[in-house]
Design a protein around this motif. Structure first.
Motif, short mmCIF file in Angstrom:
data_model
loop_
_atom_site.label_atom_id
_atom_site.label_comp_id
_atom_site.label_asym_id
_atom_site.label_seq_id
_atom_site.Cartn_x
_atom_site.Cartn_y
_atom_site.Cartn_z
N GLU A 51 0.87 -1.18 0.00
CA GLU A 51 0.00 0.00 0.00
C GLU A 51 0.90 1.23 0.00
OE1 GLU A 51 -3.22 2.50 2.67
OE2 GLU A 51 -1.79 1.17 3.61
N ALA A 52 0.94 1.95 -1.11
CA ALA A 52 1.87 3.08 -1.22
C ALA A 52 1.65 4.11 -0.11
CB ALA A 52 1.71 3.75 -2.58
N ARG A 53 0.39 4.35 0.27
CA ARG A 53 0.11 5.37 1.28
C ARG A 53 0.78 5.07 2.61
NH1 ARG A 53 -5.43 6.60 4.42
NH2 ARG A 53 -4.60 8.29 5.68
N MET A 54 1.10 3.80 2.88
CA MET A 54 1.72 3.48 4.17
C MET A 54 3.03 4.26 4.34
SD MET A 54 1.37 2.15 7.03
CE MET A 54 -0.12 1.18 6.80
N GLY A 55 3.72 4.56 3.24
CA GLY A 55 4.95 5.36 3.34
C GLY A 55 4.65 6.72 3.95
N ALA A 56 3.54 7.31 3.55
CA ALA A 56 3.13 8.61 4.10
C ALA A 56 2.78 8.47 5.58
CB ALA A 56 1.93 9.15 3.32
N SER A 57 2.08 7.42 5.91
CA SER A 57 1.64 7.24 7.30
C SER A 57 2.83 7.03 8.24
CB SER A 57 0.67 6.05 7.37
OG SER A 57 -0.40 6.24 6.45
N VAL A 125 10.37 7.55 2.60
CA VAL A 125 10.63 8.61 1.62
C VAL A 125 11.39 8.03 0.42
CG1 VAL A 125 11.93 10.75 1.23
CG2 VAL A 125 10.55 10.48 3.31
N VAL A 126 12.40 7.21 0.71
CA VAL A 126 13.18 6.60 -0.37
C VAL A 126 12.30 5.67 -1.21
CG1 VAL A 126 15.11 5.03 -0.88
CG2 VAL A 126 15.36 6.80 0.89
N ALA A 127 11.46 4.88 -0.54
CA ALA A 127 10.61 3.91 -1.26
C ALA A 127 9.66 4.62 -2.22
CB ALA A 127 9.81 3.06 -0.27
N LEU A 128 9.29 5.86 -1.93
CA LEU A 128 8.37 6.59 -2.80
C LEU A 128 9.11 7.55 -3.75
CD1 LEU A 128 5.48 7.19 -0.22
CD2 LEU A 128 5.54 5.56 -2.12
N GLY A 129 10.43 7.37 -3.85
CA GLY A 129 11.19 8.11 -4.86
C GLY A 129 11.86 9.38 -4.38
N GLY A 130 11.85 9.61 -3.06
CA GLY A 130 12.47 10.81 -2.50
C GLY A 130 13.94 10.61 -2.17
N ILE A 188 2.93 13.51 -0.37
CA ILE A 188 2.39 12.14 -0.32
C ILE A 188 1.28 12.08 0.73
CG2 ILE A 188 4.44 10.90 -1.16
CD1 ILE A 188 5.28 10.43 1.76
N GLY A 189 0.41 11.09 0.61
CA GLY A 189 -0.58 10.82 1.65
C GLY A 189 -1.91 11.52 1.45
N GLN A 190 -2.79 11.30 2.41
CA GLN A 190 -4.19 11.71 2.31
C GLN A 190 -4.60 12.51 3.53
OE1 GLN A 190 -6.65 10.10 -0.06
NE2 GLN A 190 -4.91 9.30 -1.22
N ALA A 191 -5.64 13.32 3.36
CA ALA A 191 -6.26 14.00 4.49
C ALA A 191 -7.77 13.75 4.47
CB ALA A 191 -5.99 15.50 4.43
N HIS A 192 -8.36 13.79 5.65
CA HIS A 192 -9.81 13.61 5.77
C HIS A 192 -10.51 14.96 5.60
CE1 HIS A 192 -8.39 9.88 7.64
NE2 HIS A 192 -9.58 9.37 7.36
N CYS A 193 -11.72 14.87 5.07
CA CYS A 193 -12.54 16.06 4.78
C CYS A 193 -12.56 17.11 5.91
CB CYS A 193 -13.94 15.57 4.40
SG CYS A 193 -15.24 16.77 4.29
N ASN A 236 1.37 9.55 -4.80
CA ASN A 236 2.23 8.48 -4.27
C ASN A 236 3.69 8.65 -4.64
OD1 ASN A 236 0.14 7.13 -2.94
ND2 ASN A 236 -0.45 6.08 -4.83
N ALA A 237 4.06 9.82 -5.14
CA ALA A 237 5.47 10.07 -5.50
C ALA A 237 6.03 11.17 -4.61
CB ALA A 237 5.58 10.48 -6.97
N PHE A 238 7.18 10.90 -4.02
CA PHE A 238 7.83 11.93 -3.21
C PHE A 238 8.62 12.84 -4.16
CE2 PHE A 238 10.33 14.29 -0.34
CZ PHE A 238 9.65 14.29 0.86
N ASP A 239 7.96 13.90 -4.63
CA ASP A 239 8.55 14.83 -5.59
C ASP A 239 8.25 16.27 -5.15
OD1 ASP A 239 5.85 15.22 -6.10
OD2 ASP A 239 5.87 14.10 -7.99
#
Ligand code: HEM
Ligand SMILES: *[C@@H]1O[C@H](CO)[C@@H](O)[C@H](O)[C@H]1NC(C)=O
Ligand SMILES: *[C@@H]1O[C@H](CO)[C@@H](O)[C@H](O)[C@H]1NC(C)=O
Length: 312
Positions: A51-57, A125-130, A188-193, A236-239
């Motif tokens: 799950e790519a988002r786990m990197g953000a979490s 961060v590295v896993a997502l390209g940072g 990266i990652g998500q926020a709730h409304c 999902n990309a650390f850019d």
């Protein structure tokens, strides 16, 4: 989920980051646990592949740990504080528990949970390209969680102004460049409304088409299960897309758009938007400073055997 989450900052004066950093060492585990860092890295890579988002979490867990009571794994302690608003949207606890179990299996009570958080943040961060960096090590784990009142009192919400953000970071020894660079984690990652409701319905410094598309899913009240990517372009990309988004008024949080709203940090945003390596190097500098906030060292604290509880 009421006011959703927030950025946390100590309002009280804490030890400057530099005084403790001298006590950390990147080679600490080389002799007692030579496979520690590789073990953490493969577990993070597996979790992010699933799950790519786990990197953000995982990156966010380290940030929340460091901003309240220093980088001491207090954020991982299960207890009465678990319903504090800033904790409600934290995730990744099971991934950290799994990493800790693997590390304990090769080296008993040697690698702290606070260090695992710092290394897992870098590996995410590295896993997502940072960018990558060498992580100073030697943070020990707290015996107690921060109190509810401390967590709530130290909260800088996403509704904060630029002045409040600069002040909150300044209290932790982080300068405005660090503030802008670290906020780039929202690439990266998500926020709730509930975290961006006010911004999309009430602020005027937002791209109208962007606001309209968000309102389609996030109602003016409620919507606590609705999520949106913090970086609408490449979630999902650390850019450096986060900074380009700010230039076109597509920051998701009020606090994001504050960084590019005619104020003193506009030029830093422009620099990071046009120069990816300037962002990478400022992010690495700021992550190391953040990871050095008031660690427990020497005989302070302990090495927990389980990250969610102090040793019996
Ligand atoms: C003023 C500073 C900050 C504020 C106000 C802030 C606020 C927030 C909020 C409101 C969310 C969404 C929570 C939700 O609704 O689910 C979020 C998510 C996130 N934050 Fe921040 N944040 C700040 C700084 C940072 C820093 C310094 C980092 C890391 C270096 C960071 C990393 C993240 C990440 C990666 C996510 C997405 C997590 C996920 O998808 O699980 N933030 N932040
Ligand atoms: C909640 O967050 C605070 C600070 O980030 C931490 O000290 C506390 O232990 C956390 N509680 C849980 C259950 O995660
Ligand atoms: C917008 O602002 C009004 C007036 O301050 C407030 O009552 C309302 O709750 C806000 N709307 C959202 C979605 O936050």
């Amino acid at each position: 989920m009421a006011s959703a989450s927030s950025c946390l900052s100590l309002l009280l004066v804490v030890a400057p980051a530099s005084s403790a950093s001298a006590q950390l060492s990147s080679t600490l585990y080389d002799t007692p646990c030579p496979r520690a860092l590789a073990t953490i890295r493969s577990a993070v890579n597996a979790a992010v592949a699933q799950e790519a988002r786990m990197g953000a979490s995982l990156l966010r867990l380290h940030f929340h740990d460091c901003f309240v009571q220093g980088c001491d794994a207090s954020v991982l302690l299960a207890g009465n504080e678990q319903n504090d608003p800033p904790n409600l949207t934290l995730r990744g606890f099971n991934v950290i528990a799994n990493i800790k179990a693997q590390v304990e299996a090769i080296c008993k009570q040697t690698v702290s949970c606070a260090d695992i958080l710092a290394v897992a943040a870098r590996d995410s961060v590295v896993a997502l390209g940072g960018p990558s960096w060498t992580v100073p090590l030697g943070r020990r784990d707290s015996l107690k969680a921060a109190s509810t009142s401390m967590v709530l009192q130290n909260l800088i919400p996403p509704t904060s102004s630029l002045t409040q953000l600069i002040q909150g970071y300044g209290n932790l020894g982080l300068n405005p460049t660090d503030l802008v660079a670290l906020s780039g984690a929202h690439t990266i990652g998500q926020a709730h409304c509930p975290s961006y409701q006010d911004h999309i319905y009430n602020d005027t410094n937002i791209n109208q088409a962007f606001a309209a598309s968000l309102k389609a899913n996030c109602p003016a009240t409620g919507g606590s299960n609705v999520m949106a990517p913090l970086d609408t372009t490449t979630p999902n990309a650390f850019d450096n897309a986060y900074f380009k988004n700010l230039q076109s008024q597509k920051g998701l949080l009020h606090s994001d758009q504050e960084l590019f709203n005619g104020g003193s940090t506009d030029n830093t945003v422009r620099n990071f938007a046009s120069n990816p390596s300037a962002f990478s190097s400022a992010f690495v500098t700021a992550m190391i400073k953040m990871g050095n906030i008031s660690p427990l060292t020497g005989t302070q604290g302990q090495i927990r055997t389980t990250c969610s509880a102090a040793n019996p």
